[in-house]
Design an enzyme around this catalytic site. Structure first.
Site, PDB file in Angstrom:
ATOM      1  N   CYS A 224       0.827  -1.215   0.000  1.00 28.03           N
ATOM      2  CA  CYS A 224       0.000   0.000   0.000  1.00 28.03           C
ATOM      3  C   CYS A 224       0.857   1.259   0.000  1.00 28.03           C
ATOM      4  CB  CYS A 224      -0.919   0.009   1.221  1.00 28.03           C
ATOM      5  SG  CYS A 224      -2.196  -1.254   1.174  1.00 28.03           S
TER       6      CYS A 224
ATOM      7  N   ALA B 262      -7.092 -20.240   6.568  1.00 26.67           N
ATOM      8  CA  ALA B 262      -6.804 -19.332   5.456  1.00 26.67           C
ATOM      9  C   ALA B 262      -7.082 -17.905   5.899  1.00 26.67           C
ATOM     10  CB  ALA B 262      -7.640 -19.679   4.226  1.00 26.67           C
TER      11      ALA B 262
ATOM     12  N   VAL C 192      -9.680   3.908   3.840  1.00 30.37           N
ATOM     13  CA  VAL C 192      -9.257   5.292   3.639  1.00 30.37           C
ATOM     14  C   VAL C 192      -8.130   5.328   2.613  1.00 30.37           C
ATOM     15  CG1 VAL C 192      -9.941   6.114   5.917  1.00 30.37           C
ATOM     16  CG2 VAL C 192      -7.660   5.176   5.592  1.00 30.37           C
TER      17      VAL C 192
END
Length: 447
Positions: free
Chosen positions: A44, A280, A330
């Site tokens: 990110c 998982a 956000v």
């Protein structure tokens, strides 16, 4: 005898699960297997590195040696080729078999690459890992690169477009649908973000198919509808898909959203039953939406953090469960902070939910206080119960705390009337005495 834990994948889900298990300080033997050569990387953060805010190398938060020095069998450049659920083992590309007592599948996601002629040309990139970032950084710093096309209009796509624009590269953003940030914002809110980017001279061609990427070895242009756009670099950023091939080949059930199906304890399913020692987590997993109660994906680091705690707790017998998600999101796009939680109007329509909406834009501080910014907030309420079911915000001021506050409001079942009357703190340096949230709730009630 120590518990043997094998984690497949070293992205957010794999790393957070590893760290959660390490914190237990139990007698365990942990092996983490990942395909690339880096350690723990914050993907990110990649677009902001491309924007020049910090060096790209800084997004590698921990190198492999950090984990190896703590007794973890941390293997990079290692691909798992098979999961054998009956033998409790995995096989890697060298043919070596590793046995486990507990297995965590955290294989993440992979970029969706549209079937466009020319997508294999030199100069066409995706944004999936550190190596992608390195290649894009080299390309965008080439003085011969003057034009870029970004295919896709989600948060990462727009942040990459901003990086190109900051580097004086003429940039075009395109997608087949007519809206940007579609999964996050309603059109009336998303249009404000698009206007901001257009002020940076980023061009948008929306609602038209990308027909072809043209070039002779290297990319030269992109044909969008009947418009040919010059391009020295193309980034295919049209979304991600769960990476479930390995699980599927092992007979593990895949849910209707395309992610691995699990129970609330994150055990995977094979046949009619769930497997107690196989879990998982992350982008590859299907979750349940807290508003629609339908299966969906939640490809967020915050989702991984919670799932990692659940898996670690359950391995050590603490019986935690993973709740349906609100997926608060956000993003910072060219200095404009964008936030969303719960459902959008489009999602409500898809599932036959009738909603009322309230919207208000006002400053975040009194008119006499310097440096104040505007905040636009849209709230969605169930039309019958008046319970809050969604919220969207854009501002140059802080948005994340507001989205977290509204997440709590949704979880607690707050109604429009309660939000309208909610007590809020006030100081002219940080807030208004009459808050935008209360006004947006009142607007919905007037509807």
């Amino acid at each position: 005898m120590s518990k043997r834990i094998v984690i497949i994948g070293g992205g957010d889900a794999g790393t957070y699960t590893l760290e959660a298990i390490m914190k237990r300080k139990e007698d365990v033997a942990i092996t983490l297997l990942k395909k690339d050569r880096y350690g723990s990387v914050s993907i990110c953060g990649l677009p902001f590195a491309l924007q020049g805010i910090y060096p790209l190398k800084d997004i590698e938060l921990q190198e492999p040696e950090f984990f190896q020095s703590r007794g973890i069998d941390y293997r990079t450049l290692t691909e798992v080729t098979e999961i054998n659920l009956e033998a409790n083992s995995v096989t890697i590309q060298t043919g070596e078999e590793l046995e486990y007592d507990y297995l965590v599948i955290a294989t993440g996601s992979r970029p969706f690459i549209p079937s466009i002629p020319g997508v294999e040309l030199e100069g066409v990139y995706t944004v999936k890992d550190m190596e992608d970032g390195e290649r894009i950084e080299v390309a965008m710093n080439d003085p011969g690169v003057k034009n870029a096309v970004v295919i896709g209009a989600g948060t990462i796509a727009l942040q990459v477009a901003v990086a190109f624009s900051k580097n004086n590269i003429k940039t075009t953003v395109t997608k087949p649908r007519p809206l940007i940030l579609r999964s996050m914002l309603d059109p009336d809110i998303a249009s404000k973000v698009q206007k901001k980017l257009e002020e940076l001279e980023i061009r948008f061609i929306l609602g038209k198919e990308t027909v072809a990427i043209k070039g002779d070895g290297d990319v030269k242009s992109v044909l969008i509808g009947d418009t040919e756009v010059p391009a020295d670099i193309v980034v295919a950023c049209a979304g991600m898909r769960p990476n479930v091939d390995l699980a599927k080949e092992a007979g593990i059930e895949i849910g209707e959203s395309g992610g691995i199906a699990t129970d609330p304890f994150l055990h995977v399913k094979k046949g009619r039953g769930y497997i107690d020692n196989v879990y998982a987590a992350g982008d590859c997993v299907e979750v349940i939406d807290a508003i629609t109660h339908r299966p969906r994906l939640s490809m967020l680091a915050s989702t991984c953090v919670t799932q990692a705690k659940v898996i670690s707790d359950n391995i050590f017998g603490d019986n935690s469960s993973f709740d349906p998600v609100l997926s608060p999101t956000v993003a910072n796009i060219a200095g404009l902070q964008v936030g969303s939680v719960g459902i959008t109007s489009e999602t409500a329509k898809r599932y036959g939910m009738k909603v009322i909406t309230g919207k208000k834009e006002k400053p975040t501080k009194p008119r006499y206080y310097p440096g104040r910014k505007s905040m636009l907030m849209k709230l969605l309420f169930d039309a019958y119960s008046e319970r809050l079911v969604g919220a969207q915000i854009i501002s140059e001021d802080q948005v994340a705390d507001r989205i977290d506050e509204l997440s709590i409001a949704i979880r607690s079942g707050m109604r429009a009337r309660e939000l309208r009357m909610m007590e809020k703190s006030f100081d002219p340096s940080v807030a208004l005495h009459r808050d935008v949230m209360a006004d947006a709730a009142e607007d919905a009630l007037n509807v």
